[in-house]
Design an enzyme around this catalytic site. Structure first.
Site, PDB file in Angstrom:
ATOM      1  N   SER A 147     -43.793  18.039   7.276  1.00  0.00           N
ATOM      2  CA  SER A 147     -43.165  17.420   8.449  1.00  0.00           C
ATOM      3  C   SER A 147     -44.058  16.353   9.055  1.00  0.00           C
ATOM      4  CB  SER A 147     -42.846  18.462   9.512  1.00  0.00           C
ATOM      5  OG  SER A 147     -42.302  17.813  10.634  1.00  0.00           O
ATOM      6  N   LYS A 221     -39.713  25.579   7.292  1.00  0.00           N
ATOM      7  CA  LYS A 221     -39.499  24.139   7.511  1.00  0.00           C
ATOM      8  C   LYS A 221     -38.061  23.890   7.985  1.00  0.00           C
ATOM      9  CE  LYS A 221     -40.064  19.614   7.382  1.00  0.00           C
ATOM     10  NZ  LYS A 221     -38.908  18.893   7.043  1.00  0.00           N
ATOM     11  N   HIS A 224     -37.920  24.810  11.545  1.00  0.00           N
ATOM     12  CA  HIS A 224     -38.598  23.722  12.274  1.00  0.00           C
ATOM     13  C   HIS A 224     -37.599  22.598  12.557  1.00  0.00           C
ATOM     14  CE1 HIS A 224     -40.302  19.672  12.094  1.00  0.00           C
ATOM     15  NE2 HIS A 224     -41.371  20.140  12.698  1.00  0.00           N
ATOM     16  N   ASN A 225     -36.854  22.212  11.523  1.00  0.00           N
ATOM     17  CA  ASN A 225     -35.901  21.111  11.697  1.00  0.00           C
ATOM     18  C   ASN A 225     -34.761  21.502  12.636  1.00  0.00           C
ATOM     19  OD1 ASN A 225     -37.539  19.991   9.741  1.00  0.00           O
ATOM     20  ND2 ASN A 225     -35.864  19.003   8.671  1.00  0.00           N
ATOM     21  N   GLU A 228     -36.026  21.122  15.951  1.00  0.00           N
ATOM     22  CA  GLU A 228     -36.108  19.664  16.198  1.00  0.00           C
ATOM     23  C   GLU A 228     -34.740  19.129  16.662  1.00  0.00           C
ATOM     24  OE1 GLU A 228     -37.991  17.506  12.903  1.00  0.00           O
ATOM     25  OE2 GLU A 228     -36.380  16.033  13.068  1.00  0.00           O
TER      26      GLU A 228
HETATM   27  P1  NBP Z   1     -35.830  10.049  -1.037  1.00  0.00           P
HETATM   28  O1  NBP Z   1     -35.341  11.374  -0.571  1.00  0.00           O
HETATM   29  O2  NBP Z   1     -35.140   8.835  -0.590  1.00  0.00           O
HETATM   30  O3  NBP Z   1     -35.882  10.058  -2.652  1.00  0.00           O
HETATM   31  C1  NBP Z   1     -36.259   8.918  -3.365  1.00  0.00           C
HETATM   32  C2  NBP Z   1     -37.150   9.293  -4.526  1.00  0.00           C
HETATM   33  O4  NBP Z   1     -36.473  10.217  -5.401  1.00  0.00           O
HETATM   34  C3  NBP Z   1     -37.511   8.085  -5.372  1.00  0.00           C
HETATM   35  O5  NBP Z   1     -38.838   8.237  -5.800  1.00  0.00           O
HETATM   36  C4  NBP Z   1     -36.516   8.185  -6.528  1.00  0.00           C
HETATM   37  O6  NBP Z   1     -36.956   7.518  -7.685  1.00  0.00           O
HETATM   38  C5  NBP Z   1     -36.549   9.681  -6.745  1.00  0.00           C
HETATM   39  N1  NBP Z   1     -35.436  10.174  -7.577  1.00  0.00           N
HETATM   40  C6  NBP Z   1     -34.112  10.241  -7.327  1.00  0.00           C
HETATM   41 BR1  NBP Z   1     -33.299   9.560  -5.849  1.00  0.00          BR
HETATM   42  N2  NBP Z   1     -33.404  10.795  -8.317  1.00  0.00           N
HETATM   43  C7  NBP Z   1     -34.318  11.104  -9.256  1.00  0.00           C
HETATM   44  C8  NBP Z   1     -34.218  11.703 -10.516  1.00  0.00           C
HETATM   45  N3  NBP Z   1     -33.058  12.145 -11.002  1.00  0.00           N
HETATM   46  N4  NBP Z   1     -35.353  11.850 -11.247  1.00  0.00           N
HETATM   47  C9  NBP Z   1     -36.526  11.436 -10.760  1.00  0.00           C
HETATM   48  N5  NBP Z   1     -36.688  10.865  -9.543  1.00  0.00           N
HETATM   49  C10 NBP Z   1     -35.604  10.709  -8.796  1.00  0.00           C
HETATM   50  O7  NBP Z   1     -37.396   9.900  -0.701  1.00  0.00           O
HETATM   51  P2  NBP Z   1     -38.186  10.222   0.659  1.00  0.00           P
HETATM   52  O8  NBP Z   1     -37.461   9.770   1.881  1.00  0.00           O
HETATM   53  O9  NBP Z   1     -39.569   9.753   0.412  1.00  0.00           O
HETATM   54  O10 NBP Z   1     -38.200  11.831   0.717  1.00  0.00           O
HETATM   55  C11 NBP Z   1     -38.750  12.613  -0.319  1.00  0.00           C
HETATM   56  C12 NBP Z   1     -38.496  14.082  -0.017  1.00  0.00           C
HETATM   57  O11 NBP Z   1     -39.173  14.441   1.191  1.00  0.00           O
HETATM   58  C13 NBP Z   1     -37.026  14.413   0.205  1.00  0.00           C
HETATM   59  O12 NBP Z   1     -36.751  15.679  -0.304  1.00  0.00           O
HETATM   60  C14 NBP Z   1     -36.886  14.406   1.705  1.00  0.00           C
HETATM   61  O13 NBP Z   1     -35.821  15.210   2.152  1.00  0.00           O
HETATM   62  C15 NBP Z   1     -38.247  14.969   2.125  1.00  0.00           C
HETATM   63  N6  NBP Z   1     -38.688  14.594   3.468  1.00  0.00           N
HETATM   64  C16 NBP Z   1     -38.481  13.340   3.930  1.00  0.00           C
HETATM   65  C17 NBP Z   1     -38.944  12.988   5.197  1.00  0.00           C
HETATM   66  C18 NBP Z   1     -38.748  11.585   5.728  1.00  0.00           C
HETATM   67  O14 NBP Z   1     -39.105  11.363   6.894  1.00  0.00           O
HETATM   68  N7  NBP Z   1     -38.251  10.649   4.924  1.00  0.00           N
HETATM   69  C19 NBP Z   1     -39.635  13.932   5.959  1.00  0.00           C
HETATM   70  C20 NBP Z   1     -39.855  15.184   5.431  1.00  0.00           C
HETATM   71  C21 NBP Z   1     -39.389  15.504   4.183  1.00  0.00           C
HETATM   72  P3  NBP Z   1     -36.474   6.023  -7.968  1.00  0.00           P
HETATM   73  O15 NBP Z   1     -37.416   5.125  -7.257  1.00  0.00           O
HETATM   74  O16 NBP Z   1     -36.553   5.899  -9.446  1.00  0.00           O
HETATM   75  O17 NBP Z   1     -35.058   5.906  -7.450  1.00  0.00           O
END
Ligand code: NBP
Length: 518
Positions: A147, A221, A224-225, A228
């Site tokens: 988080s 987690k 937590h959300n 939130e």
């Molecule tokens: P995203 O949730 O937007 O996912 C994008 C990533 O997933 C890219 O690296 C993409 O690769 C990869 N991907 C996908 Br889409 N399909 C795929 C597949 N079939 N095989 C391999 N790679 C694949 O990214 P994020 O916002 O950085 O979040 C990452 C995780 O962390 C998520 O589970 C999210 O829920 C969690 N999270 C996010 C936050 C936040 O604030 N954003 C906070 C806490 C937790 P590509 O570049 O090739 O498309």
């Protein structure tokens, strides 16, 4: 730039998925002196990241020279071979099927004893399923809540790992190093902890701890959300009340929230609210909050928390109301047309003491927030019992004090409450909160009454108060409800004067209505 292949096994850990979270977490790990293998499905993303962060730009001391660095990998096979054993592969990709696909391809190349860490927002049921499947292959799985969003991932998140306990010593040094740090004495985040600095302070406590087996980390987690969601909705209701009833401007409200941040409401969400309310739209010069369309999105973790609460029969009404509030906000067109048909009360001008009302809303917010936490911890307590997780609530509150979105002074109080009594039946029953809510409840009731009289929707404030009043009711009208159930469905009832677990039924259609033991 092209990525070399094959790689020697030189990396301390690896990150798969280089979108916002993965890139920032990998940079944070590298900043702390670790060598990090990085891989992304789309290779150009990996190449761009390496070009932007060349060797020698990491290490203890932000962006100083040091041993940390990135090892770019084009294929999953290269990625796995670049890792030292036991391998630690951290996945940060879109939750759901994509996570399964990545786990499968990693598992093909990894060997028994290696560790896969899913840092995405996986549903805890998926985490349980994946843990079982990987364990059958001799691989160790950790589902870790992460988080703090982008900035947290980069400079110090709150990390909630759960799963294979034997894998924790392998991940622990990395998670301890990169997590946010708080001062153990005050519970306040240590400023020097970011960005990427090693914290020498002997009182620094890392915002991470092993949560429990199986999917405990992702469950915590999720809760937590859920909290939130409630916290954000409560703040929005406080804003709406003060804006509607007292007609304060966003700029004036920004000052109100700034002042509140110096009270027991001190928190990240109050701080950003003050900042947002002070923001002016550069195109129109109007308050920024007035040019943002009032339709809230959601990604599902609040809903998951509410569903979990319904599934287990543990009340979390304020969290659920926060999810519903986002849902009703999304019906913008319906609300606009309903607003032309449905009348509210004649809103009389507020004639009370304006400063007192501001203070009342502050106290109502504080009480409601305690209720939202009480609901979240109640849910975790039940899940812990059901799944034999043996959750340590003082530790959970402790690791939420820094790095995460709900970080707040209140979490230090919650930490102390659970340290004093680990088996608190309900957070509201901790002596400190009994007193705090008792002192503030008149204000809280005035605020909820005013919101009803003035027609300002306060689903979270109102549900929190109803939760509090239900909790403190030794007797509820459920006696009548159970009688109704027995009347139309022969669902039976227990008697107040008979041992629990003995059930009776009244033969309602009979003239004499005899009671029979079921
Ligand atoms: P995203 O949730 O937007 O996912 C994008 C990533 O997933 C890219 O690296 C993409 O690769 C990869 N991907 C996908 Br889409 N399909 C795929 C597949 N079939 N095989 C391999 N790679 C694949 O990214 P994020 O916002 O950085 O979040 C990452 C995780 O962390 C998520 O589970 C999210 O829920 C969690 N999270 C996010 C936050 C936040 O604030 N954003 C906070 C806490 C937790 P590509 O570049 O090739 O498309």
């Amino acid at each position: 730039m092209t990525l070399e292949s094959p790689k020697p096994a030189s990396a301390d850990a690896g990150v798969v998925g280089l979108a916002v979270m993965g890139q920032n977490l990998a940079l944070n790990i590298a900043d702390h002196g670790f060598s990090v293998a990085v891989h992304n499905r789309t290779t150009s993303v990996t190449e761009a990241m390496l070009a932007e962060h060349p060797a020698g730009t990491f290490g203890p001391g932000y962006r100083g020279k040091g041993p940390g660095g990135l090892v770019g990998c084009e294929s999953v096979a290269d990625f796995v071979s670049a890792l030292k054993r036991p391998r630690v592969a951290i996945i940060l990709i879109k939750a759901g099927k994509a996570t399964d696909a990545v786990i499968d391809s990693l598992a093909e190349h990894m060997e028994p004893g290696d560790v896969i860490v899913d840092g995405g927002n996986a549903h805890w049921d998926d985490t349980s399923r994946r843990a079982e499947a990987l364990s059958a292959k001799g691989l160790r799985f950790i589902g870790s809540g992460v988080s703090g969003g982008e900035t947290g991932a980069r400079f110090g998140p709150s990390l909630m790992p759960g799963g294979d306990r034997e894998a924790w010593p392998v991940l622990e040094p990395i998670w301890q190093a990169i997590a946010a740090k708080v001062d153990a004495r005050t519970g306040k985040p240590i400023e020097g902890a970011a960005p990427g600095k090693t914290v020498d302070d002997e009182n620094a406590e890392a915002c991470t701890a092993f949560i429990g087996p199986g999917s405990a980390g992702h469950y915590v987690k999720m809760v937590h959300n859920g909290i939130e969601y409630a916290d954000m909705q409560l703040i929005c209701e406080a804003y709406d009340l003060l804006r509607t009833v007292l007609e304060l401007s966003p700029a004036e409200l920004s000052d109100v929230f700034k002042a509140w941040d110096d009270t027991e409401l001190d928190s990240f969400l109050i701080e950003i609210t003050a900042d947002i309310l002070g923001q002016v739209d550069s195109k129109t010069s109007k308050p920024f909050v007035d040019i943002v369309l009032d339709r809230a999105g959601q990604k599902g973790t609040g809903k998951w928390t509410s569903v979990a609460s319904l599934d287990m029969g543990v009340p979390a009404p304020t969290i659920a109301e926060a999810v519903f509030a986002r849902a009703i906000s999304s019906f913008k067109d319906l609300r606009v047309s309903a607003s032309e048909v449905l009348d509210g009360p004649e809103s009389p001008e507020f004639e009370g003491d304006r400063a007192q009302f501001v203070e009342d809303v502050r106290q109502a917010l504080y009480c409601s927030k305690i209720c939202a936490y009480a609901q979240g911890f109640g849910l975790m307590a039940e899940a812990s019992k059901e799944n034999n997780w043996d959750l340590d609530f003082a530790e959970i509150a402790q690791i939420w004090r820094g790095g995460c979105i709900i970080r707040a002074a209140l979490l230090h109080e919650i930490t102390l409450a659970y340290r004093e009594r680990a088996d608190l039946p309900n957070l509201l029953m901790a002596p400190a909160f009994v007193e705090a809510v008792d002192n503030a409840q008149d204000a809280w009731r005035r605020v909820v009454a005013t919101s009803a009289l003035q027609g300002v929707p306060t689903p979270a404030f109102s549900s929190a108060l109803a939760y509090y009043d239900s909790l403190r009711s030794a007797r509820l009208p459920a006696s009548l409800l159970q009688a109704q159930r027995d009347y139309f469905g022969a669902h039976t009832y227990e008697r107040v004067d008979a041992p629990r677990g003995e059930f009776f039924h009244l033969d309602w259609p009979e003239k004499e209505r005899p009671e029979v033991q079921a």
